[in-house]
Structure formats: structure tokens, C-alpha cells
Scaffold this active site. Structure first.
Site, PDB file in Angstrom:
ATOM      1  N   ASP A  18     105.287 -33.764  18.693  1.00  0.00           N
ATOM      2  CA  ASP A  18     106.348 -32.809  18.362  1.00  0.00           C
ATOM      3  C   ASP A  18     107.466 -33.010  19.382  1.00  0.00           C
ATOM      4  O   ASP A  18     107.278 -33.701  20.389  1.00  0.00           O
ATOM      5  CB  ASP A  18     105.808 -31.364  18.451  1.00  0.00           C
ATOM      6  CG  ASP A  18     106.889 -30.323  18.174  1.00  0.00           C
ATOM      7  OD1 ASP A  18     107.598 -30.460  17.161  1.00  0.00           O
ATOM      8  OD2 ASP A  18     107.047 -29.377  18.967  1.00  0.00           O
ATOM      9  N   SER A  19     108.592 -32.350  19.133  1.00  0.00           N
ATOM     10  CA  SER A  19     109.698 -32.430  20.088  1.00  0.00           C
ATOM     11  C   SER A  19     109.397 -31.643  21.368  1.00  0.00           C
ATOM     12  O   SER A  19     110.042 -31.871  22.384  1.00  0.00           O
ATOM     13  CB  SER A  19     110.964 -31.880  19.441  1.00  0.00           C
ATOM     14  OG  SER A  19     110.736 -30.559  19.010  1.00  0.00           O
ATOM     15  N   TYR A  50     115.064 -31.332  18.263  1.00  0.00           N
ATOM     16  CA  TYR A  50     115.381 -32.384  17.283  1.00  0.00           C
ATOM     17  C   TYR A  50     116.241 -31.811  16.142  1.00  0.00           C
ATOM     18  O   TYR A  50     117.010 -32.530  15.514  1.00  0.00           O
ATOM     19  CB  TYR A  50     114.098 -32.928  16.641  1.00  0.00           C
ATOM     20  CG  TYR A  50     113.279 -33.892  17.462  1.00  0.00           C
ATOM     21  CD1 TYR A  50     113.558 -34.157  18.805  1.00  0.00           C
ATOM     22  CD2 TYR A  50     112.199 -34.555  16.871  1.00  0.00           C
ATOM     23  CE1 TYR A  50     112.774 -35.037  19.524  1.00  0.00           C
ATOM     24  CE2 TYR A  50     111.411 -35.452  17.592  1.00  0.00           C
ATOM     25  CZ  TYR A  50     111.699 -35.688  18.919  1.00  0.00           C
ATOM     26  OH  TYR A  50     110.937 -36.561  19.630  1.00  0.00           O
ATOM     27  N   GLY A  51     116.031 -30.515  15.874  1.00  0.00           N
ATOM     28  CA  GLY A  51     116.578 -29.885  14.669  1.00  0.00           C
ATOM     29  C   GLY A  51     118.035 -30.171  14.368  1.00  0.00           C
ATOM     30  O   GLY A  51     118.382 -30.501  13.235  1.00  0.00           O
ATOM     31  N   ASN A  82     108.159 -30.362  11.813  1.00  0.00           N
ATOM     32  CA  ASN A  82     108.721 -30.389  10.455  1.00  0.00           C
ATOM     33  C   ASN A  82     109.966 -31.250  10.372  1.00  0.00           C
ATOM     34  O   ASN A  82     110.182 -31.953   9.383  1.00  0.00           O
ATOM     35  CB  ASN A  82     109.067 -28.963  10.003  1.00  0.00           C
ATOM     36  CG  ASN A  82     107.833 -28.160   9.687  1.00  0.00           C
ATOM     37  OD1 ASN A  82     107.361 -28.168   8.565  1.00  0.00           O
ATOM     38  ND2 ASN A  82     107.274 -27.486  10.672  1.00  0.00           N
ATOM     39  N   THR A  83     110.784 -31.187  11.417  1.00  0.00           N
ATOM     40  CA  THR A  83     112.032 -31.954  11.400  1.00  0.00           C
ATOM     41  C   THR A  83     111.723 -33.457  11.343  1.00  0.00           C
ATOM     42  O   THR A  83     112.308 -34.193  10.545  1.00  0.00           O
ATOM     43  CB  THR A  83     112.867 -31.635  12.658  1.00  0.00           C
ATOM     44  OG1 THR A  83     112.897 -30.221  12.842  1.00  0.00           O
ATOM     45  CG2 THR A  83     114.267 -32.175  12.536  1.00  0.00           C
ATOM     46  N   GLU A 160     111.298 -22.217  23.335  1.00  0.00           N
ATOM     47  CA  GLU A 160     111.124 -23.124  24.486  1.00  0.00           C
ATOM     48  C   GLU A 160     111.425 -22.387  25.802  1.00  0.00           C
ATOM     49  O   GLU A 160     110.936 -22.757  26.853  1.00  0.00           O
ATOM     50  CB  GLU A 160     112.030 -24.364  24.348  1.00  0.00           C
ATOM     51  CG  GLU A 160     111.621 -25.308  23.217  1.00  0.00           C
ATOM     52  CD  GLU A 160     110.478 -26.262  23.574  1.00  0.00           C
ATOM     53  OE1 GLU A 160     110.368 -26.652  24.744  1.00  0.00           O
ATOM     54  OE2 GLU A 160     109.688 -26.612  22.672  1.00  0.00           O
TER      55      GLU A 160
HETATM   56  N1  DGL Z   1     108.981 -27.963  16.144  1.00  0.00           N
HETATM   57  C1  DGL Z   1     109.806 -28.845  15.416  1.00  0.00           C
HETATM   58  C2  DGL Z   1     109.853 -28.563  13.940  1.00  0.00           C
HETATM   59  O1  DGL Z   1     108.858 -28.251  13.417  1.00  0.00           O
HETATM   60  C3  DGL Z   1     111.107 -29.253  15.991  1.00  0.00           C
HETATM   61  C4  DGL Z   1     111.977 -28.245  16.555  1.00  0.00           C
HETATM   62  C5  DGL Z   1     113.152 -28.928  17.191  1.00  0.00           C
HETATM   63  O2  DGL Z   1     112.941 -29.759  18.054  1.00  0.00           O
HETATM   64  O3  DGL Z   1     114.292 -28.610  16.794  1.00  0.00           O
HETATM   65  O4  DGL Z   1     110.820 -28.688  13.274  1.00  0.00           O
END
Ligand code: DGL
Length: 277
Positions: A18-19, A50-51, A82-83, A160
Site C-alpha cells: 500500500d502507499s 497516491y490518490g 484501491n488507487t 496518516e
Molecule cells: N490506501 C490507498 C487506497 O486504498 C491509497 C491512499 C493514498 O495513498 O492516497 O486507495
């Protein structure tokens, strides 16, 4: 493949990335469901979130995470973001050479099955919502569903930061969810692995009539099936090991992970996965 090498392959760990902290919600479900499996978790904390980033950037990050996990000898990869799933799953599958599981299909299917009236809200990062990945999966399982999507870009930084019960977070939740509640949703998909950490607050704001769905349990269930089908379930009696890697300061991850998930993070190390330098 000889009998022995199948057994050796099955004894390898499962890779999860994950990020940042969010994927720990998925890792927790995997470890509860598959207690004999060793795991390697990578949180790309140097580059979270990451979003809001471009699809191409997320693909590059996801491939670097994949290369790192493959280098750690994993037998399967769970994209616990998810991203990254929405933007990069086919690229990760093409690169990995081992079975790969994302979180969108299990989460979308669970929502389609759970919704009493087919009015489904989806909250996620800007990248996940822009990809429409959930819309596609939910409609594949339930063609009559009405899907209402809402990007909530402030949630990941708030999680975070560890502000899961802060009044500022409550205001952000109320503001982002208002348009979905106006649509009378009966189900809300937490389409970001960070959001289960806001579940108590989300449940209070949406009220008891709205079912909250996240991908963690359904992904763990899908992983169990994937390992069984591929004959990759660990059959050795060795004690499983959970290793954690982060791309930015480990101490901060350790503190937040312990606070948010109430679990000790042993075998924690900082690494670089950035192939550009
Ligand atoms: N936890 C991640 C997701 O499910 C990424 C969140 C992020 O880094 O923006 O999208």
C-alpha cells in the site's frame, strides 16, 4: 514442477503493499484468516498519498513495489491499495509472475451483494473515483444498481496523521458524505484501505440504516481461495513471520501502526524502492 519445489514455493510469504498505513487493514484480515502464512508488507510512506497522483505515476510506483516484493521471494501479491488496484492492476499482473489480487473486485462484489435496495455510495481517493473501477465492478455484479461516487482527498492525510477521531476529521466526513446521504444510499463502500480506520466516525455520520463495506475481509477470503486453487497454501509447520518495510522513517510508521491497529510491528525496516534514484 517436482513435489518438493511446490512445497517450497508454498512456504514462501505473501506480499502485500500500500502507499502507507492503509494496507494494514487488509493485512490484519489476511493474518486472521490465514494464520499459517508468512507475510511481507511494504508501505510506500515516502510517497503517500497516491490518490491525487497521475495514473502513470501510480503505475510506476506499483511496479517498483512489485519488483521489491518479488525480490523478497513472495508467492503471491495483494495490492492492498484501491488507487494502485484501480490504476495499475493489469501492469502488476503482467510484471509479477506470481498470482496477484487487488482489492476492488472483492470490495465491489461484497457491496453489490450486501446492498438491500441497490443504492450504493462509493468513497475513495481522487484516483480511484476517477478510474470508475468500482462503478464497473458493482454493475457487473448488479446491473440495476445506482452508484454514487465521491472522492475524499483529505481522508488519507488525516489518517496518516493519526487523527481518526478528531473534530476536524468529523467535519471533513460530514462535508464529503452530505451529497451521498442526499441520494439516500443504503450502502457505503469504503473504497480506500485507509478508510476502515475512520469506520467509527463514518458509522456515526451515516447512521445505522447505511451498511458500511470495506475490502479487507472479502480480499482475505479471495486470497484464501486463490492459494487453495493454485496449491500454494503453506503446509509447513514453521511459525509464520510478518515482516514490514517502509520507504520513509520507520519509527513514525511503528508509532502510528501501533496506535491505529493496536498491534506490535516487529521486523520493521526502511528501504528504498525508487528505481529512478
Ligand atoms: N490506501 C490507498 C487506497 O486504498 C491509497 C491512499 C493514498 O495513498 O492516497 O486507495
Amino acid at each position: 514442477m517436482s513435489h518438493e519445489s511446490v512445497r517450497a514455493q508454498a512456504a514462501r510469504p505473501i506480499g502485500v503493499f500500500d502507499s502507507g498505513l492503509g494496507g494494514l487493514t487488509v493485512l490484519g484480515a489476511i493474518r486472521r484468516r490465514l494464520p499459517k502464512e508468512s507475510t511481507v508488507y511494504l508501505g510506500d510512506t515516502a510517497r503517500v498519498p497516491y490518490g491525487p497522483k497521475a495514473a502513470e505515476t501510480i503505475r510506476r510506483y506499483a511496479l517498483e513495489a512489485t519488483d521489491f516484493l518479488i525480490g523478497m521471494g513472495v508467492k503471491a501479491i495483494v495490492v492492498a491499495c484501491n488507487t494502485a488496484t484501480a490504476r495499475a492492476l493489469p501492469a502488476v499482473e503482467a510484471r509479477a509472475g506470481v498470482p496477484v489480487l487487488g482489492v476492488v473486485e472483492p470490495g465491489g462484489r461484497a457491496a453489490a451483494n450486501a446492498s438491500p435496495g441497490g443504492r450504493i455510495g462509493v468513497i475513495g481517493t481522487s484516483g480511484t473515483i476517477a478510474s470508475r473501477a468500482y462503478n464497473i465492478v458493482i454493475h457487473a455484479h448488479r446491473p440495476d444498481a445506482r452508484v454514487f461516487e465521491q472522492a475524499c482527498p483529505l481522508f488519507v492525510p488525516l489518517v496518516e496523521e493519526g487523527w481518526t477521531e478528531d473534530p476536524i476529521t468529523r467535519l471533513a466526513v460530514e462535508r464529503y458524505l452530505a451529497p451521498l446521504l442526499e441520494r439516500n444510499i443504503d450502502t457505503l463502500v469504503l473504497a480506500c484501505t485507509h478508510y476502515p480506520l475512520l469506520k467509527a466516525l463514518l458509522a456515526e455520520v451515516v447512521g445505522p440504516a447505511v451498511a458500511l463495506i470495506d475490502s479487507a475481509e472479502s480480499t482475505a477470503e479471495a486470497l484464501e481461495k486463490l492459494l487453495l486453487d493454485a496449491d500454494l497454501s503453506n503446509r509447513t509447520g514453521d511459525s509464520p513471520i510478518a515482516r514490514y518495510y517502509v520507504t520513509d522513517e520507520a519509527a513514525r510508521f511503528d508509532l502510528l501502526a501501533r496506535r491505529l491497529l493496536g498491534e506490535e510491528v516487529e521486523h520493521l525496516e526502511m528501504v528504498s524502492v525508487d528505481s529512478t534514484g
